[in-house]
Write an enzyme that holds these catalytic residues in place. Structure first.
Site, PDB file in Angstrom:
ATOM      1  N   THR A 161     -46.738 -65.074   6.097  1.00 15.87           N
ATOM      2  CA  THR A 161     -46.196 -65.702   4.885  1.00 15.87           C
ATOM      3  C   THR A 161     -47.332 -66.101   3.942  1.00 15.87           C
ATOM      4  O   THR A 161     -47.215 -65.969   2.715  1.00 15.87           O
ATOM      5  CB  THR A 161     -45.359 -66.945   5.271  1.00 15.87           C
ATOM      6  OG1 THR A 161     -44.377 -66.534   6.230  1.00 15.87           O
ATOM      7  CG2 THR A 161     -44.666 -67.555   4.080  1.00 15.87           C
ATOM      8  N   ASP A 192     -47.310 -70.821  17.330  1.00 15.18           N
ATOM      9  CA  ASP A 192     -48.505 -70.208  17.940  1.00 15.18           C
ATOM     10  C   ASP A 192     -49.780 -71.020  17.702  1.00 15.18           C
ATOM     11  O   ASP A 192     -50.775 -70.813  18.383  1.00 15.18           O
ATOM     12  CB  ASP A 192     -48.728 -68.794  17.372  1.00 15.18           C
ATOM     13  CG  ASP A 192     -47.524 -67.902  17.517  1.00 15.18           C
ATOM     14  OD1 ASP A 192     -46.695 -68.160  18.411  1.00 15.18           O
ATOM     15  OD2 ASP A 192     -47.395 -66.943  16.723  1.00 15.18           O
ATOM     16  N   GLU A 208     -48.181 -64.052  25.999  1.00 15.78           N
ATOM     17  CA  GLU A 208     -47.669 -62.678  25.849  1.00 15.78           C
ATOM     18  C   GLU A 208     -48.753 -61.679  25.446  1.00 15.78           C
ATOM     19  O   GLU A 208     -48.599 -60.477  25.632  1.00 15.78           O
ATOM     20  CB  GLU A 208     -46.524 -62.651  24.833  1.00 15.78           C
ATOM     21  CG  GLU A 208     -46.953 -63.100  23.442  1.00 15.78           C
ATOM     22  CD  GLU A 208     -45.799 -63.209  22.450  1.00 15.78           C
ATOM     23  OE1 GLU A 208     -44.673 -62.823  22.769  1.00 15.78           O
ATOM     24  OE2 GLU A 208     -46.060 -63.679  21.321  1.00 15.78           O
ATOM     25  N   GLN A 233     -38.504 -71.052  22.893  1.00 15.37           N
ATOM     26  CA  GLN A 233     -39.659 -71.857  22.444  1.00 15.37           C
ATOM     27  C   GLN A 233     -39.637 -72.121  20.941  1.00 15.37           C
ATOM     28  O   GLN A 233     -40.398 -72.942  20.432  1.00 15.37           O
ATOM     29  CB  GLN A 233     -40.973 -71.130  22.795  1.00 15.37           C
ATOM     30  CG  GLN A 233     -41.174 -70.967  24.281  1.00 15.37           C
ATOM     31  CD  GLN A 233     -42.111 -69.819  24.603  1.00 15.37           C
ATOM     32  OE1 GLN A 233     -43.277 -70.038  24.897  1.00 15.37           O
ATOM     33  NE2 GLN A 233     -41.630 -68.582  24.542  1.00 15.37           N
TER      34      GLN A 233
END
Ligand code: F6P
Length: 368
Positions: free
Chosen positions: A122, A144, A239, A291
């Site tokens: 963004t 994050d 991840e 999450q």
């Protein structure tokens, strides 16, 4: 009432959602209207609302009672960057630059400034629009915590709490069944979420993208524990974690998104390798979008409120092109161009890494 030349501002929530977005919208609307007598316009679904000219006036009653609510009342979209907007043409996706339409829609609606709430994608979009003449103030968000120049982004604390609660729950069943349990958490290319939730839950192994792991070291840790009477192992895997010399595991590619890679699968990979190579029964769990939801923690609500308030102050003062940040305990701002296209990963000298190693946590990179 404070003085300002800015009479109408727009607000949008770009990228993926996260807890605390509504707290920002509420503070933008209330500060704009009560402190500065502005009109505040809510842009729907992030940049998509600017592209499609979908927006509506926001009044204080619409933002009443949303402080504690997850998600965003404006809707979000992580696919609509005006510089490369994906459209379907002749059966395939092509990227078009729709910047002119966006500028036209802002003009048409009389928006003198935009408060853009979002993460790295963004803000890259905001930087592009600023270069094309739009007045923008950015507010950093992401679970994050990977935006540079700010110590923390709102949403991260809530996500850490959610992931920690999940790890705590998995801990007890791992212990009952004497299993190796791998919990895969989000975070993309940064390991902040896995690191903090892993440390908070006392995970025995934490795997993060910044420290490539060796399966032998992970297995070594599991076997070491089982030889010393601990018949289970709890593993928190970001991840983006990956074995030494190998790429991150991609779950799928979303070609409609300016950021098409979706990571996922490392938890399953680790659990399967452990069971195959040393016979310890293993399971994996992917926490996923859980999450991103839920009630923001008090920390995130406070952070969201002070950042939003400062963003409106900057807009009212005509200080555009800035991103509000929280650094060393203080709210301040930096030029958006300083962070556009950059991410903040866990540095290898991060004190929490040393503290975790000191209490016996393995990062899968060293023998036990
Ligand atoms: O950036 C936030 C985040 O939740 C990442 O942790 C995750 O990799 C990604 O977004 C998932 O994106 P999507 O909602 O498009 O699946």
């Amino acid at each position: 009432m404070q003085k300002t030349n800015v009479t109408r501002i727009g607000v949008l929530t770009g990228g993926g959602d996260c807890p605390g977005l509504n707290a920002v919208i509420r503070a933008v609307v209330k500060t704009g209207i009560f402190e500065y007598g502005m009109e505040v316009v809510g842009i729907e679904d992030g940049y998509l609302g600017l592209i499609q000219d979908r927006m509506h006036a926001l009044e204080p009653q619409e933002v009443s009672n949303i402080l504690t609510v997850g998600g965003t009342i404006l809707g979000a979209c992580n696919k609509a960057n005006p510089a490369e907007y994906a459209v379907r043409e002749a059966g395939r996706w092509v990227k078009r630059d729709v910047t002119e339409e966006v500028i036209e829609h802002c003009r048409g609606r009389g928006l003198e400034a935009l408060i853009v709430i979002g993460g790295d994608g963004t803000m890259a979009g905001a930087h592009h629009l600023i270069r094309h003449g739009l007045n923008i103030v950015g507010v950093p968000k992401t679970i994050d915590n990977d935006l540079p120049e700010t110590d923390v982004t709102f949403g991260h604390d809530t996500a850490v709490a959610t992931a920690t609660e999940a790890l705590d729950k998995v801990h007890t069943t791992a212990s009952s069944h004497h299993r190796v349990m791998v919990v895969e958490v989000m975070g993309r290319y940064a390991g902040w979420l896995a690191l903090r939730a892993g440390v908070a839950s006392g995970a025995d192994v934490i795997l993060i993208p910044e420290i490539p792991f060796r399966m032998e070291a992970v297995i070594d840790k599991c076997l070491h524990r089982s030889r010393h009477g601990k018949r289970f192992t709890l593993i928190a895997a970001g991840e983006g974690a990956h074995p030494v010399g190998e790429e991150m595991i991609v779950d799928h590619v979303d070609e409609t998104s300016p950021d098409p890679i979706r990571l996922g699968g490392v938890g399953r990979y680790v659990a399967e390798e452990v069971e195959k190579r040393c016979g310890l029964e293993s399971r994996s769990i992917v926490l996923g979008h859980v999450q991103r939801g839920g009630t923001p923690t008090p920390f995130d609500r406070v952070l969201a409120t002070v950042l939003a308030h400062h963003a409106v102050e900057l807009a009212a003062a005509g200080r555009f092109g800035e991103l509000v940040v929280f650094k060393e305990g203080k709210v301040s701002s930096v030029p958006i161009e300083r962070i556009a296209g950059k991410i903040k990963t866990v540095p290898l000298d991060e004190p929490l890494l040393r503290a975790a190693r000191a209490v016996g946590t393995s990062f899968g990179d060293e023998p036990v």
